[in-house]
Design a protein around this motif. Structure first.
Motif, mmCIF file in Angstrom:
data_model
loop_
_atom_site.group_PDB
_atom_site.id
_atom_site.type_symbol
_atom_site.label_atom_id
_atom_site.label_comp_id
_atom_site.label_asym_id
_atom_site.label_seq_id
_atom_site.Cartn_x
_atom_site.Cartn_y
_atom_site.Cartn_z
ATOM 1 N N THR A 1 -37.570 -31.437 -16.722
ATOM 2 C CA THR A 1 -37.743 -32.833 -17.733
ATOM 3 C C THR A 1 -37.777 -33.870 -16.726
ATOM 4 O OG1 THR A 1 -38.488 -31.635 -19.833
ATOM 5 C CG2 THR A 1 -38.459 -34.626 -20.014
ATOM 6 N N ARG A 2 -38.287 -34.998 -16.378
ATOM 7 C CA ARG A 2 -37.937 -36.335 -15.229
ATOM 8 C C ARG A 2 -36.612 -36.868 -16.585
ATOM 9 N NH1 ARG A 2 -40.350 -38.725 -11.428
ATOM 10 N NH2 ARG A 2 -42.710 -36.911 -12.294
ATOM 11 N N GLY A 3 -35.765 -36.864 -16.003
ATOM 12 C CA GLY A 3 -34.332 -38.094 -16.516
ATOM 13 C C GLY A 3 -33.847 -37.033 -17.053
ATOM 14 N N ALA A 4 -33.830 -35.917 -17.531
ATOM 15 C CA ALA A 4 -33.089 -35.466 -18.909
ATOM 16 C C ALA A 4 -31.374 -35.075 -18.308
ATOM 17 C CB ALA A 4 -34.122 -34.027 -18.632
ATOM 18 N N TRP A 5 -31.779 -34.269 -16.735
ATOM 19 C CA TRP A 5 -29.832 -34.330 -15.701
ATOM 20 C C TRP A 5 -29.226 -35.721 -16.330
ATOM 21 C CZ3 TRP A 5 -27.697 -29.545 -15.566
ATOM 22 C CH2 TRP A 5 -28.862 -28.575 -15.965
ATOM 23 N N THR A 6 -30.205 -37.014 -16.219
ATOM 24 C CA THR A 6 -29.206 -38.192 -16.201
ATOM 25 C C THR A 6 -28.308 -38.868 -17.174
ATOM 26 O OG1 THR A 6 -31.059 -39.560 -17.613
ATOM 27 C CG2 THR A 6 -30.867 -39.530 -14.633
ATOM 28 N N PHE A 7 -28.445 -37.676 -18.432
ATOM 29 C CA PHE A 7 -27.775 -38.158 -19.798
ATOM 30 C C PHE A 7 -27.575 -36.525 -20.066
ATOM 31 C CE2 PHE A 7 -32.562 -37.164 -21.362
ATOM 32 C CZ PHE A 7 -31.613 -35.750 -22.184
ATOM 33 N N LEU A 8 -27.377 -35.184 -19.689
ATOM 34 C CA LEU A 8 -27.246 -33.905 -19.981
ATOM 35 C C LEU A 8 -26.206 -34.278 -19.648
ATOM 36 C CD1 LEU A 8 -30.029 -31.820 -19.846
ATOM 37 C CD2 LEU A 8 -29.094 -32.851 -21.913
ATOM 38 N N LEU A 9 -25.475 -33.675 -17.954
ATOM 39 C CA LEU A 9 -24.493 -33.415 -17.356
ATOM 40 C C LEU A 9 -23.289 -34.745 -17.928
ATOM 41 C CD1 LEU A 9 -25.559 -32.800 -14.105
ATOM 42 C CD2 LEU A 9 -24.289 -31.276 -15.293
ATOM 43 N N PRO A 10 -23.045 -35.968 -18.267
ATOM 44 C CA PRO A 10 -22.954 -36.657 -19.074
ATOM 45 C C PRO A 10 -22.173 -36.686 -19.953
ATOM 46 C CG PRO A 10 -24.511 -37.922 -18.297
ATOM 47 C CD PRO A 10 -24.068 -36.628 -17.567
ATOM 48 N N GLY A 11 -23.507 -36.399 -21.072
ATOM 49 C CA GLY A 11 -22.997 -35.279 -22.601
ATOM 50 C C GLY A 11 -22.290 -34.433 -23.093
ATOM 51 N N PHE A 12 -22.700 -33.775 -21.927
ATOM 52 C CA PHE A 12 -21.691 -32.691 -22.245
ATOM 53 C C PHE A 12 -20.390 -32.994 -22.340
ATOM 54 C CE2 PHE A 12 -19.687 -28.737 -20.422
ATOM 55 C CZ PHE A 12 -20.108 -28.054 -20.825
ATOM 56 N N GLN B 1 -26.113 -44.359 -18.962
ATOM 57 C CA GLN B 1 -26.907 -43.867 -18.488
ATOM 58 C C GLN B 1 -27.617 -44.966 -19.466
ATOM 59 O OE1 GLN B 1 -26.925 -41.949 -15.653
ATOM 60 N NE2 GLN B 1 -24.768 -42.718 -16.168
ATOM 61 N N ARG B 2 -28.613 -45.774 -19.330
ATOM 62 C CA ARG B 2 -29.430 -46.753 -19.818
ATOM 63 C C ARG B 2 -30.842 -46.159 -19.900
ATOM 64 N NH1 ARG B 2 -26.445 -52.558 -18.792
ATOM 65 N NH2 ARG B 2 -24.432 -53.015 -19.329
ATOM 66 N N SER B 3 -31.388 -45.707 -19.019
ATOM 67 C CA SER B 3 -32.726 -45.760 -18.406
ATOM 68 C C SER B 3 -32.833 -44.421 -19.779
ATOM 69 C CB SER B 3 -32.555 -45.180 -17.260
ATOM 70 O OG SER B 3 -31.980 -43.645 -16.798
ATOM 71 N N THR B 4 -32.504 -43.689 -20.137
ATOM 72 C CA THR B 4 -32.852 -42.912 -21.238
ATOM 73 C C THR B 4 -32.699 -43.304 -22.902
ATOM 74 O OG1 THR B 4 -30.870 -41.481 -20.824
ATOM 75 C CG2 THR B 4 -32.338 -40.978 -19.213
ATOM 76 N N GLN B 5 -31.689 -43.856 -22.951
ATOM 77 C CA GLN B 5 -31.493 -43.974 -24.205
ATOM 78 C C GLN B 5 -32.815 -44.176 -24.813
ATOM 79 O OE1 GLN B 5 -27.992 -47.672 -25.108
ATOM 80 N NE2 GLN B 5 -29.571 -48.922 -24.186
ATOM 81 N N PRO B 6 -32.510 -43.861 -26.480
ATOM 82 C CA PRO B 6 -33.895 -44.733 -27.287
ATOM 83 C C PRO B 6 -33.817 -46.028 -27.020
ATOM 84 C CG PRO B 6 -32.864 -42.909 -28.194
ATOM 85 C CD PRO B 6 -31.864 -43.676 -27.126
ATOM 86 N N PRO B 7 -35.263 -47.010 -27.586
ATOM 87 C CA PRO B 7 -35.159 -48.505 -27.954
ATOM 88 C C PRO B 7 -34.666 -48.595 -28.922
ATOM 89 C CG PRO B 7 -37.804 -47.414 -27.664
ATOM 90 C CD PRO B 7 -36.069 -46.045 -27.376
ATOM 91 N N VAL B 8 -34.546 -50.322 -29.117
ATOM 92 C CA VAL B 8 -33.911 -50.546 -30.074
ATOM 93 C C VAL B 8 -35.044 -51.243 -30.846
ATOM 94 C CG1 VAL B 8 -32.307 -52.112 -31.079
ATOM 95 C CG2 VAL B 8 -31.840 -51.483 -28.943
ATOM 96 N N THR B 9 -34.933 -50.343 -32.101
ATOM 97 C CA THR B 9 -35.380 -51.111 -33.520
ATOM 98 C C THR B 9 -35.149 -52.232 -33.439
ATOM 99 O OG1 THR B 9 -34.894 -48.888 -34.721
ATOM 100 C CG2 THR B 9 -35.821 -50.271 -35.681
#
Length: 432
Positions: free
Chosen positions: A28-39, A208-216
Motif C-alpha cells: 500500500t502506497r505510503g504504508a512503510w512511512t508510518f509502519l517502521l517508526p510506528g513499530f 511522518q505528517r503525510s499519513t496522519q489522519p486529517p484533523v476533525t
C-alpha cells in the motif's frame, strides 16, 4: 438537532470475496512511512510494566509494592488514553505526540531515580501517574492511519490482523529485552531504556505528517461537537472484553516473575513471557490470513470462550515446561479476540472518532493489566506461589459472561449509535 450514524447495505467488489494477503497490504502506497517508526515507537510500551515490577521489587523486596506501582501507571494510562485519542482526532497526532513523549521520558526517569533512592511508596505513585498518563498511544494512531489509507478497502481486516501481530511482536521482544537489561545490566536499565526508546521512536513517528489522519474540523456555523466514542453500546461491550484480556497480561507478568524467582531462575521470566507472546503473534498471523465466513461477533464469542478456558488452567501448572505450554495456548487465544475487537470498531464507529475508540480499547487493556498486577502481587505475597494465576481466570470468565449477555450490541445496526451532535445540519455517515 442531532446527526446520527446511518448504515448502508454492504457493497462487495469481486476482489472483496476473498481477503487480500499481507503482501498486498504492505505494498500500500505510503504504508512503510508510518509502519517502521510506528513499530519503534510502540516497542517501549511492552517494556514498561515489567521494568517497573522488576525495579520496584528489587528496591523494596515486595511484589505487592511492585504491582501497586505498576498498577498506578496502568490506571493513569487507561484514564488518560481516551483523552489523548480524542485530542489526536481534533488537533492531529503530531500535536499530541511531541509533548507526550517528552513528559513520558522525564516522568519515567524520575520514577527510576525515586525507586533507586528507596523513596516511600507514595512518592513512587506520584511519579508513576504522569508516566502512565503520558504513554504515547502509537498503536491506535497507526490503526487510524490505516483507516485513512485504506478507507473502504477489504484490506482493513488484514490490517487489523497485521497490527495485532505487530503489537505481539513487541511483546515478544519487549519483556525479553527488559528482563535481560534488569537482570544482567542493572535493575534500572529496563526503565531507562524504555524512556529513551519512547522519546526517539515517538518523535520519529510524529515527523511522518503525510499519513496522519486529517484533523476533525467543522466549517462556518455548522459546528459539530463530537461525543465520546464510548457512547456507542458496542464499544462499551468491547471495553469490558478488553479488560479481561488485560487481566491476562497483568496476571501473567507478575505470576511468571514470582514463579521463576521461586525456582531460582529469574532469567526465565522473559523466556516464558516470550513464549506466551509468541503464541499470540503466531495466531495473529494465521487469523489475518484466513478468509473468514463466520460473522465477527460470533468469532469473538467463540475465541473468547477458548481464552477463558485456557487461562483457567494456568494456576495448575507447577513446572517450567507445563507453564510454557499453557502460556503458548493462552497467547494463541488472545490474538483472535484482539483482532476481531479492533475489526468491529471499523463497523461501529465513524472514522472521525476511531482513534479515540481504539484508545478506549487500549486503555481497557492497560486498566485490566493494572488491576491484575495489583491483585496478583498481593496474592503472590499472601497466599501460595502461583496464586496470582487465579487473576487471569477470574478476569476472562467475568468478561466472557458480559460478552455473551450483550453480544447483540456488537451488530453494526444496533440502536442508539449516535456519536456526534451538530447544529444546523444533519450529516449521515456511512459505516464500513
Amino acid at each position: 438537532m442531532g446527526s446520527t450514524v446511518t448504515t448502508e447495505p454492504a457493497r462487495t467488489s469481486p476482489s472483496a470475496s476473498s481477503r487480500p494477503g499481507y503482501g498486498q497490504l504492505l505494498r500500500t502506497r505510503g504504508a512503510w512511512t508510518f509502519l517502521l517508526p510506528g513499530f519503534a515507537a510502540r516497542q517501549p510500551f511492552a517494556m514498561l510494566t515489567i521494568s517497573i515490577v522488576l525495579l520496584v521489587q528489587h528496591t523494596t523486596g515486595s511484589y505487592g509494592a511492585a504491582g501497586a506501582a505498576a498498577a498506578a501507571t496502568g490506571v493513569s494510562m487507561a484514564l488518560f488514553a481516551p483523552y489523548s485519542g480524542r485530542l489526536a482526532d481534533r488537533y492531529g497526532q503530531r500535536a499530541v505526540l511531541v509533548p507526550g513523549v517528552l513528559v513520558h521520558a522525564l516522568s519515567g526517569l524520575s520514577l527510576t531515580a525515586l525507586a533507586l533512592a528507596h523513596a516511600p511508596l507514595w512518592a513512587l505513585f506520584a511519579a508513576a501517574v504522569p508516566t502512565g498518563a503520558s504513554v504515547p498511544q502509537v498503536g491506535p494512531m497507526v490503526r487510524a492511519r490505516w483507516g485513512v489509507t485504506l478507507q473502504d478497502s477489504p484490506l482493513m481486516t488484514t490490517a487489523a490482523a497485521f497490527e495485532s501481530v505487530t503489537d505481539e511482536l513487541t511483546f515478544v521482544f519487549g519483556p525479553l529485552l527488559a528482563t535481560a537489561l534488569c537482570t544482567t545490566a542493572a535493575p534500572a536499565a529496563g526503565l531507562v531504556t524504555e524512556a529513551g526508546l519512547t522519546l526517539v521512536g515517538g518523535l520519529l513517528f510524529a515527523a511522518q505528517r503525510s499519513t496522519q489522519p486529517p484533523v476533525t474540523a467543522s466549517a462556518g456555523h455548522a459546528r459539530v461537537r463530537h461525543a465520546s466514542a464510548l457512547r456507542v453500546p458496542g464499544v462499551r461491550v468491547l471495553v469490558v472484553t478488553f479488560l479481561g484480556i488485560g487481566s491476562v497480561f497483568g496476571g501473567m507478568q507478575v505470576s511468571l516473575a514470582a514463579f521463576t524467582e521461586s525456582i531460582g531462575e529469574p532469567g526465565l521470566n522473559g523466556v516464558l513471557y516470550g513464549v506466551f507472546a509468541a503464541g499470540n503473534m503466531l495466531s495473529g498471523v494465521a487469523c489475518g490470513a484466513i478468509a473468514w465466513k463466520v460473522a465477527p461477533q460470533r468469532r469473538l464469542v467463540v475465541g473468547y470462550a477458548a481464552l477463558a478456558l485456557t487461562a483457567s488452567a494456568l494456576w495448575t501448572a507447577h513446572s517450567v515446561l507445563l507453564l510454557a505450554a499453557l502460556g503458548l495456548l493462552v497467547g494463541s487465544c488472545i490474538a483472535p479476540s484482539l483482532i476481531t475487537g479492533y475489526t468491529l470498531v471499523e463497523s461501529l464507529v465513524p472514522a472521525g472518532a476511531r482513534t479515540e475508540a481504539f484508545t478506549w480499547l487500549t486503555g481497557a487493556v492497560a486498566l485490566g493489566q493494572a488491576a491484575a498486577v495489583t491483585v496478583a502481587g498481593q496474592l503472590e505475597d499472601r497466599l501460595w506461589q502461583g496464586a496470582g494465576f487465579l487473576v487471569p481466570m477470574a478476569g476472562t470468565l467475568l468478561a466472557l459472561a458480559t460478552l455473551v449477555a450483550l453480544r447483540s450490541r456488537l451488530a453494526a445496526g444496533s440502536p442508539n449509535r449516535t456519536v456526534a451532535r451538530g447544529v444546523g445540519h444533519r450529516v449521515p455517515v456511512t459505516v464500513d
